[in-house]
Motif scaffolding. Structure first.
Motif, PDB file in Angstrom:
ATOM      1  N   ILE A  14      58.796  24.849  59.363  1.00 37.04           N
ATOM      2  CA  ILE A  14      60.068  25.432  59.785  1.00 37.04           C
ATOM      3  C   ILE A  14      59.752  26.676  60.610  1.00 37.04           C
ATOM      4  CG2 ILE A  14      62.206  26.527  59.000  1.00 37.04           C
ATOM      5  CD1 ILE A  14      61.953  24.707  56.477  1.00 37.04           C
ATOM      6  N   LEU A  15      60.350  26.767  61.807  1.00 37.01           N
ATOM      7  CA  LEU A  15      60.110  27.907  62.686  1.00 37.01           C
ATOM      8  C   LEU A  15      61.111  29.033  62.456  1.00 37.01           C
ATOM      9  CD1 LEU A  15      59.371  26.010  66.021  1.00 37.01           C
ATOM     10  CD2 LEU A  15      57.740  26.861  64.311  1.00 37.01           C
ATOM     11  N   SER A  16      62.364  28.679  62.168  1.00 40.74           N
ATOM     12  CA  SER A  16      63.393  29.696  61.957  1.00 40.74           C
ATOM     13  C   SER A  16      64.611  29.067  61.299  1.00 40.74           C
ATOM     14  CB  SER A  16      63.795  30.340  63.285  1.00 40.74           C
ATOM     15  OG  SER A  16      64.393  29.381  64.139  1.00 40.74           O
ATOM     16  N   TRP A  22      71.254  26.055  59.742  1.00 42.07           N
ATOM     17  CA  TRP A  22      70.425  25.069  60.439  1.00 42.07           C
ATOM     18  C   TRP A  22      69.026  25.634  60.590  1.00 42.07           C
ATOM     19  CZ3 TRP A  22      72.401  21.059  64.223  1.00 42.07           C
ATOM     20  CH2 TRP A  22      73.653  20.577  63.820  1.00 42.07           C
ATOM     21  N   GLU A  23      68.031  24.761  60.522  1.00 39.82           N
ATOM     22  CA  GLU A  23      66.641  25.184  60.649  1.00 39.82           C
ATOM     23  C   GLU A  23      65.993  24.542  61.865  1.00 39.82           C
ATOM     24  OE1 GLU A  23      65.460  26.026  56.033  1.00 39.82           O
ATOM     25  OE2 GLU A  23      65.100  24.000  56.809  1.00 39.82           O
ATOM     26  N   LYS A  24      65.226  25.338  62.591  1.00 40.29           N
ATOM     27  CA  LYS A  24      64.422  24.816  63.701  1.00 40.29           C
ATOM     28  C   LYS A  24      63.124  24.328  63.082  1.00 40.29           C
ATOM     29  CE  LYS A  24      64.566  27.068  67.481  1.00 40.29           C
ATOM     30  NZ  LYS A  24      65.535  26.393  68.255  1.00 40.29           N
ATOM     31  N   ASP A  42      66.685  21.783  66.053  1.00 33.70           N
ATOM     32  CA  ASP A  42      67.493  22.291  64.946  1.00 33.70           C
ATOM     33  C   ASP A  42      68.087  21.128  64.159  1.00 33.70           C
ATOM     34  OD1 ASP A  42      67.128  24.971  65.682  1.00 33.70           O
ATOM     35  OD2 ASP A  42      68.851  24.952  67.024  1.00 33.70           O
ATOM     36  N   TRP A  43      68.094  21.294  62.841  1.00 31.44           N
ATOM     37  CA  TRP A  43      68.648  20.294  61.919  1.00 31.44           C
ATOM     38  C   TRP A  43      69.589  20.982  60.938  1.00 31.44           C
ATOM     39  CZ3 TRP A  43      67.363  15.109  62.029  1.00 31.44           C
ATOM     40  CH2 TRP A  43      66.286  14.751  62.827  1.00 31.44           C
TER      41      TRP A  43
END
Length: 80
Positions: A14-16, A22-24, A42-43
């Motif tokens: 996970i980047l951010s 939502w997570e990148k 993003d998800w």
């Protein structure tokens, strides 16, 4: 619009995380039954909704890594 099918083979990391949860993420994904590729996008929390992203082949990922290894992040004029 045709339904997009995907299979997340492996979550790399996970980047951010955005304000709405939502997570990148960096994942290995198979889109519509095709060969698996590296995917950054993003998800939502349930992995049902997706944002715009980028999909890379193994060769493209290798080239990106080489490019990033050459960057001095401290010298970039970007958000700190």
């Amino acid at each position: 619009m045709a339904e997009i099918k995907f299979d997340i083979i492996k979550n790399i990391g996970i980047l951010s995380e955005g304000a709405k949860g939502w997570e990148k993420e960096v994942n290995i994904i198979r889109w519509n039954g095709r060969k698996a590729k590296i995917d950054i996008r993003d998800w939502d929390e349930a992995h049902k909704k997706i944002g715009k992203g980028i999909t890379l082949s193994k060769a493209e990922l290798k080239q990106l890594k080489e490019v990033l290894n050459e960057i001095n992040i401290g010298e970039l004029d970007i958000e700190k």
